[in-house]
Design a protein around this motif. Structure first.
Motif, mmCIF file in Angstrom:
data_model
loop_
_atom_site.group_PDB
_atom_site.id
_atom_site.type_symbol
_atom_site.label_atom_id
_atom_site.label_comp_id
_atom_site.label_asym_id
_atom_site.label_seq_id
_atom_site.Cartn_x
_atom_site.Cartn_y
_atom_site.Cartn_z
ATOM 1 N N GLY A 201 0.721 -1.190 -0.016
ATOM 2 C CA GLY A 201 0.031 0.041 -0.091
ATOM 3 C C GLY A 201 0.802 1.107 -0.051
ATOM 4 N N SER A 202 0.154 2.255 0.728
ATOM 5 C CA SER A 202 0.999 3.522 0.618
ATOM 6 C C SER A 202 2.562 3.567 0.890
ATOM 7 C CB SER A 202 0.058 4.460 1.628
ATOM 8 O OG SER A 202 -1.022 4.880 1.469
ATOM 9 N N PRO A 203 3.135 2.730 1.598
ATOM 10 C CA PRO A 203 4.420 2.945 2.169
ATOM 11 C C PRO A 203 5.334 2.466 0.618
ATOM 12 C CG PRO A 203 3.648 1.884 3.880
ATOM 13 C CD PRO A 203 2.421 1.929 2.947
ATOM 14 N N ALA A 204 4.378 1.959 -0.199
ATOM 15 C CA ALA A 204 5.311 1.400 -1.395
ATOM 16 C C ALA A 204 5.191 2.370 -2.677
ATOM 17 C CB ALA A 204 4.683 -0.035 -1.849
ATOM 18 N N LEU A 205 4.233 3.488 -2.373
ATOM 19 C CA LEU A 205 4.063 4.538 -3.480
ATOM 20 C C LEU A 205 5.036 4.857 -4.311
ATOM 21 C CD1 LEU A 205 1.098 6.784 -3.714
ATOM 22 C CD2 LEU A 205 3.155 7.613 -4.140
ATOM 23 N N PRO A 206 5.952 5.409 -3.682
ATOM 24 C CA PRO A 206 7.286 6.071 -4.219
ATOM 25 C C PRO A 206 8.103 5.028 -5.285
ATOM 26 C CG PRO A 206 7.280 6.675 -1.846
ATOM 27 C CD PRO A 206 6.371 5.604 -2.069
ATOM 28 N N ILE A 207 8.214 3.935 -4.745
ATOM 29 C CA ILE A 207 8.567 2.775 -5.530
ATOM 30 C C ILE A 207 7.829 2.541 -6.771
ATOM 31 C CG2 ILE A 207 9.418 0.343 -5.451
ATOM 32 C CD1 ILE A 207 9.907 0.590 -2.606
ATOM 33 N N LEU A 208 6.520 2.526 -6.585
ATOM 34 C CA LEU A 208 5.619 2.251 -7.712
ATOM 35 C C LEU A 208 5.765 3.495 -8.879
ATOM 36 C CD1 LEU A 208 2.643 0.514 -5.963
ATOM 37 C CD2 LEU A 208 4.017 -0.492 -7.376
ATOM 38 N N GLN A 209 5.698 4.687 -8.180
ATOM 39 C CA GLN A 209 5.932 5.644 -9.009
ATOM 40 C C GLN A 209 6.961 5.585 -9.816
ATOM 41 O OE1 GLN A 209 5.009 9.387 -7.074
ATOM 42 N NE2 GLN A 209 5.656 10.715 -8.862
ATOM 43 N N ASP A 210 8.350 5.246 -9.346
ATOM 44 C CA ASP A 210 9.432 5.371 -9.848
ATOM 45 C C ASP A 210 9.221 4.311 -11.027
ATOM 46 O OD1 ASP A 210 10.544 7.269 -8.371
ATOM 47 O OD2 ASP A 210 11.693 5.766 -7.346
ATOM 48 N N ALA A 211 8.500 3.035 -10.739
ATOM 49 C CA ALA A 211 8.500 2.080 -11.791
ATOM 50 C C ALA A 211 7.720 2.473 -13.156
ATOM 51 C CB ALA A 211 7.665 0.927 -11.200
ATOM 52 N N LEU A 212 6.896 3.706 -12.995
ATOM 53 C CA LEU A 212 6.267 4.023 -14.217
ATOM 54 C C LEU A 212 7.330 4.741 -15.295
ATOM 55 C CD1 LEU A 212 3.556 6.400 -12.455
ATOM 56 C CD2 LEU A 212 3.382 3.779 -13.533
ATOM 57 N N ALA A 213 8.516 4.788 -14.812
ATOM 58 C CA ALA A 213 9.656 5.636 -15.668
ATOM 59 C C ALA A 213 10.319 4.230 -16.399
ATOM 60 C CB ALA A 213 10.410 6.465 -15.104
ATOM 61 N N MET A 214 10.135 3.140 -15.915
ATOM 62 C CA MET A 214 10.978 1.865 -16.466
ATOM 63 C C MET A 214 10.483 1.595 -18.087
ATOM 64 S SD MET A 214 11.402 -0.779 -13.171
ATOM 65 C CE MET A 214 12.211 0.060 -11.722
ATOM 66 N N GLU A 215 11.631 1.200 -18.722
ATOM 67 C CA GLU A 215 11.509 0.964 -20.035
ATOM 68 C C GLU A 215 10.755 -0.520 -20.070
ATOM 69 O OE1 GLU A 215 14.673 1.938 -22.170
ATOM 70 O OE2 GLU A 215 14.626 4.217 -22.067
#
Length: 279
Positions: free
Chosen positions: A205-219
């Motif tokens: 959940g919320s504690p993982a949000l920054p990691i998931l957001q960074d994953a959006l930039a992965m190719e």
């Protein structure tokens, strides 16, 4: 003054473990890919790690208890092989999971970790769920193997076990070591590990949000879509901004844009449901 060794310690040290291994071709065994490794009981964890390191899969573990009574030997074997985890009856498997977690010893987690490479899917999944029941005590071993195991199946199973822990222990703070391991798993070479890591992060959940957001930039289109779906499911309104940016990006892949739009709609629903539950 000389110290005497207790009977319990003596019996413990007198045990040896037979580990059945498959999937590794050994020159000293000609062309056989199935063989048995025998080690002292106290060296079992290290032997398991070595087997995983060379790509082997453990099919079973049994204990020989020299010097122990027949009832002690039976109990030891029961504790290591966990036959009920392979039972076709899901209720019996669930009962076994609870009993193993309740009566665990210092060897329980290594024993369950060994099953994560088992060829039997039911057995492997039961071990994953049992580690989930054990909870935070299993995190260090799972995080270490998620990052360092050379076995694809073991790494994917570790991510799934961390998801099970996050689900069962929602009220507990999810350990930083586990978040770091899951973040590294997003760059794993095996797609199943990547997607399993996203699933675990979504459960956190919320504690993982920054990691998931960074994953959006992965190719990696599949990973991006999975991360988008996770952001839409965790119910954290901070996800609105990155999802909106993707949905409104004219240069984004059409599938990414569509996924982001769907995630925004789902996020709105999850947020409203969470607010109603607080009333």
């Amino acid at each position: 003054m000389a110290q005497t060794q207790s009977k319990e310690t003596s019996d413990y040290n007198s045990r040896s473990v037979a580990i059945q291994v498959t999937g590794v071709r050994r020159q000293d065994l000609m062309h056989r890919s199935n063989y048995t490794v025998r080690v002292p009981y106290t060296s079992m964890s290290k032997a398991i790690q070595n087997i995983h390191r060379i790509g082997g899969k453990i099919t079973s573990i049994s204990v020989d208890s020299y010097g122990a009574s027949s009832s002690d030997k039976e109990a030891a074997e029961q504790g290591v092989t966990y036959p009920q985890l392979q039972n076709k009856n899901p209720r019996l498997r669930e009962r076994a999971m609870r009993e193993i977690a309740k009566n665990r010893t210092e060897e329980t987690i290594p024993q369950l970790m060994a099953i994560l490479s088992a060829a039997d899917v039911v057995y492997r999944r039961a071990a994953v769920q049992t580690l989930g029941v054990i909870g935070l005590d299993a995190v260090p071993s799972l995080a270490e193997q998620l990052v360092n195991s050379e076995n694809d199946t073991v790494r994917a199973s570790c991510a799934k076990a961390l998801a099970a822990i996050a689900l069962k222990y929602k009220e507990e703070t999810f350990p930083a070591i586990a978040l770091e391991a899951l973040e590294k798993a997003l760059r794993d070479t095996y797609p199943v590990v990547q997607i399993s890591a996203v699933g675990a992060l979504s459960t956190v959940g919320s504690p993982a949000l920054p990691i998931l957001q960074d994953a959006l930039a992965m190719e990696n289109l599949a990973l991006q879509v999975a991360a988008i779906g996770a952001l839409g499911s965790i119910g954290d309104t901070r996800a609105v901004e990155p999802l909106s940016a993707l949905a409104n990006n004219p240069d984004a892949d059409p599938y990414i844009k569509e996924s982001a739009e769907s995630a925004l709609s789902r996020l709105d629903q999850v947020s409203k449901m969470s607010q109603r539950n607080l009333v």
